[in-house]
Design an enzyme around this catalytic site. Structure first.
Site, PDB file in Angstrom:
ATOM      1  N   LYS A   6      23.880  44.797 -45.209  1.00 19.51           N
ATOM      2  CA  LYS A   6      22.638  45.494 -45.434  1.00 19.51           C
ATOM      3  C   LYS A   6      23.244  47.233 -45.720  1.00 19.51           C
ATOM      4  O   LYS A   6      22.732  47.595 -46.793  1.00 19.51           O
ATOM      5  CB  LYS A   6      21.656  45.647 -44.455  1.00 19.51           C
ATOM      6  CG  LYS A   6      21.269  44.413 -44.082  1.00 19.51           C
ATOM      7  CD  LYS A   6      20.071  44.630 -42.829  1.00 19.51           C
ATOM      8  CE  LYS A   6      20.423  45.122 -41.667  1.00 19.51           C
ATOM      9  NZ  LYS A   6      21.731  44.334 -40.925  1.00 19.51           N
ATOM     10  N   ARG A  22      12.846  45.222 -37.232  1.00 12.09           N
ATOM     11  CA  ARG A  22      13.683  44.111 -36.611  1.00 12.09           C
ATOM     12  C   ARG A  22      12.917  43.641 -35.678  1.00 12.09           C
ATOM     13  O   ARG A  22      13.581  42.348 -34.962  1.00 12.09           O
ATOM     14  CB  ARG A  22      14.878  44.982 -35.897  1.00 12.09           C
ATOM     15  CG  ARG A  22      16.055  45.144 -36.609  1.00 12.09           C
ATOM     16  CD  ARG A  22      17.129  45.902 -35.662  1.00 12.09           C
ATOM     17  NE  ARG A  22      18.298  45.810 -35.920  1.00 12.09           N
ATOM     18  CZ  ARG A  22      19.552  46.521 -36.475  1.00 12.09           C
ATOM     19  NH1 ARG A  22      18.798  47.557 -37.141  1.00 12.09           N
ATOM     20  NH2 ARG A  22      20.459  46.323 -36.562  1.00 12.09           N
ATOM     21  N   ARG A  60      35.043  46.825 -39.148  1.00 15.45           N
ATOM     22  CA  ARG A  60      34.691  48.211 -39.827  1.00 15.45           C
ATOM     23  C   ARG A  60      35.182  49.339 -39.500  1.00 15.45           C
ATOM     24  O   ARG A  60      35.126  49.350 -38.114  1.00 15.45           O
ATOM     25  CB  ARG A  60      32.859  47.970 -39.765  1.00 15.45           C
ATOM     26  CG  ARG A  60      32.446  46.779 -40.373  1.00 15.45           C
ATOM     27  CD  ARG A  60      30.917  47.138 -40.541  1.00 15.45           C
ATOM     28  NE  ARG A  60      30.204  47.306 -39.299  1.00 15.45           N
ATOM     29  CZ  ARG A  60      28.985  47.023 -39.320  1.00 15.45           C
ATOM     30  NH1 ARG A  60      28.239  46.404 -40.239  1.00 15.45           N
ATOM     31  NH2 ARG A  60      28.087  47.313 -38.132  1.00 15.45           N
ATOM     32  N   ARG A  71      32.639  52.369 -34.754  1.00 18.78           N
ATOM     33  CA  ARG A  71      31.387  52.445 -34.002  1.00 18.78           C
ATOM     34  C   ARG A  71      31.577  51.753 -32.642  1.00 18.78           C
ATOM     35  O   ARG A  71      31.993  50.853 -32.560  1.00 18.78           O
ATOM     36  CB  ARG A  71      30.329  51.802 -34.773  1.00 18.78           C
ATOM     37  CG  ARG A  71      29.576  52.661 -35.851  1.00 18.78           C
ATOM     38  CD  ARG A  71      28.511  51.739 -36.752  1.00 18.78           C
ATOM     39  NE  ARG A  71      27.754  50.949 -35.990  1.00 18.78           N
ATOM     40  CZ  ARG A  71      26.774  50.330 -36.377  1.00 18.78           C
ATOM     41  NH1 ARG A  71      26.602  50.504 -37.755  1.00 18.78           N
ATOM     42  NH2 ARG A  71      26.059  49.456 -35.659  1.00 18.78           N
ATOM     43  N   ARG A  88      24.409  41.709 -30.188  1.00 25.24           N
ATOM     44  CA  ARG A  88      23.618  42.170 -31.374  1.00 25.24           C
ATOM     45  C   ARG A  88      23.123  40.832 -32.168  1.00 25.24           C
ATOM     46  O   ARG A  88      22.030  40.660 -32.788  1.00 25.24           O
ATOM     47  CB  ARG A  88      24.482  43.038 -32.305  1.00 25.24           C
ATOM     48  CG  ARG A  88      24.415  44.383 -31.720  1.00 25.24           C
ATOM     49  CD  ARG A  88      25.478  45.077 -32.445  1.00 25.24           C
ATOM     50  NE  ARG A  88      25.405  45.484 -33.799  1.00 25.24           N
ATOM     51  CZ  ARG A  88      26.205  45.952 -34.472  1.00 25.24           C
ATOM     52  NH1 ARG A  88      27.341  46.336 -34.004  1.00 25.24           N
ATOM     53  NH2 ARG A  88      25.642  46.395 -35.654  1.00 25.24           N
TER      54      ARG A  88
HETATM   55  P1  AMP Z   1      22.679  49.172 -37.586  1.00 23.65           P
HETATM   56  O1  AMP Z   1      23.356  50.436 -37.769  1.00 23.65           O
HETATM   57  O2  AMP Z   1      21.325  48.913 -38.307  1.00 23.65           O
HETATM   58  O3  AMP Z   1      23.378  48.079 -37.063  1.00 23.65           O
HETATM   59  O4  AMP Z   1      21.798  49.598 -35.833  1.00 23.65           O
HETATM   60  C1  AMP Z   1      22.476  49.912 -34.823  1.00 23.65           C
HETATM   61  C2  AMP Z   1      21.875  49.763 -33.342  1.00 23.65           C
HETATM   62  O5  AMP Z   1      20.829  50.868 -33.483  1.00 23.65           O
HETATM   63  C3  AMP Z   1      21.222  48.412 -33.248  1.00 23.65           C
HETATM   64  O6  AMP Z   1      22.027  47.435 -32.719  1.00 23.65           O
HETATM   65  C4  AMP Z   1      20.098  48.669 -32.371  1.00 23.65           C
HETATM   66  O7  AMP Z   1      20.637  49.243 -30.903  1.00 23.65           O
HETATM   67  C5  AMP Z   1      19.683  50.064 -32.873  1.00 23.65           C
HETATM   68  N1  AMP Z   1      18.578  50.146 -33.955  1.00 23.65           N
HETATM   69  C6  AMP Z   1      18.858  50.192 -35.377  1.00 23.65           C
HETATM   70  N2  AMP Z   1      17.496  49.720 -35.831  1.00 23.65           N
HETATM   71  C7  AMP Z   1      16.666  49.372 -34.936  1.00 23.65           C
HETATM   72  C8  AMP Z   1      15.465  48.930 -34.842  1.00 23.65           C
HETATM   73  N3  AMP Z   1      14.773  48.764 -36.220  1.00 23.65           N
HETATM   74  N4  AMP Z   1      14.956  48.395 -33.837  1.00 23.65           N
HETATM   75  C9  AMP Z   1      15.586  48.519 -32.695  1.00 23.65           C
HETATM   76  N5  AMP Z   1      16.630  48.914 -32.647  1.00 23.65           N
HETATM   77  C10 AMP Z   1      17.407  49.194 -33.617  1.00 23.65           C
END
Ligand code: AMP
Length: 213
Positions: free
Chosen positions: A13, A88, A127, A160, A171
């Protein structure tokens, strides 16, 4: 153009949002990036979010919905945006529909980037990204020219905290339980487009542009 990119962690994404925002001249809104920024700034919300993020869990709906609602009110969203990592959960999707309705706008298309779980683990654990320009790299599939240093900013790349194998497993569980039902939600709205997310970034971008055209 108002787009949602839907897909498991590591489906691409974030990598696709870059070329798509350039192509359409619209913004990327990444809740993951906003939460990481709040965390880096040491805000109360950032500290709360960090406790969920590091364990691979979703941050509570009310926290994430709040930050997205505020972000969407910003005039820079007027030309359109790509939501990356939001919604999400079904609760977030319903809240988004309501918030956009209040603003007199709606999502045009939802692109699901489909990738099997087996492909995801090596993709995520390898990554790295630049802490300054945020450019994504991969130690195997897209390494920087110089060992672990950004090609543009010349600063050391970061890994990360939630890109470890244990966190990725959590996740992926969260994705299948909480996020996968959104595929049906947007299919029912007639907005869902599905693309195969296996391949190089430009190949997947091409597929996305084809289904959008
Ligand atoms: P990402 O960078 O999109 O993979 O997000 C990293 C982490 O941020 C996720 O594993 C969640 O812990 C949190 N996170 C990001 N977006 C959301 C969302 N829409 N709802 C809940 N947690 C989120």
């Amino acid at each position: 153009m108002r787009l949602i990119l839907l897909g498991a962690p590591g489906s691409g994404k974030g990598s696709q949002a870059g070329p798509l925002t350039s192509k359409f001249g619209i913004l990327q809104i990444s809740t993951g990036d906003m939460l990481r920024e709040a965390r880096a700034n040491g805000t109360e919300m950032g500290k709360l979010a960090a406790s969920f993020m590091d364990g691979g869990q979703l941050v509570p709906d009310e926290v994430v919905i709040g930050i997205v609602e505020e972000r969407l009110k910003n005039p820079d969203c007027a030309n359109g945006f790509i939501l990356d990592g939001f919604p999400r959960t079904l609760v977030q999707a319903a809240a988004l529909d309501e918030a956009l309705h209040r603003l007199g706008i709606a999502i045009d298309r939802v692109v699901e980037i489909r990738v099997d779980d087996e492909v995801i683990l090596p993709r995520i654990t390898g990554r790295r990204s630049c802490p300054q320009c945020k450019h994504p790299y991969h130690i195997q599939f897209g390494p920087p020219k110089k060992d672990l240093v950004c090609d543009t900013c010349n600063v050391e790349l970061v890994h990360r905290a939630d890109d470890t194998e244990a966190a990725v497993v959590k996740r992926l569980e969260a994705y299948h339980q909480m996020t996968a039902p959104l595929v049906e939600y947007y299919e029912k709205q007639g907005k869902l487009l599905v693309v195969d997310g296996v391949g190089k970034v430009p190949e997947v971008t091409k597929r996305i542009l084809e289904v959008l055209s």
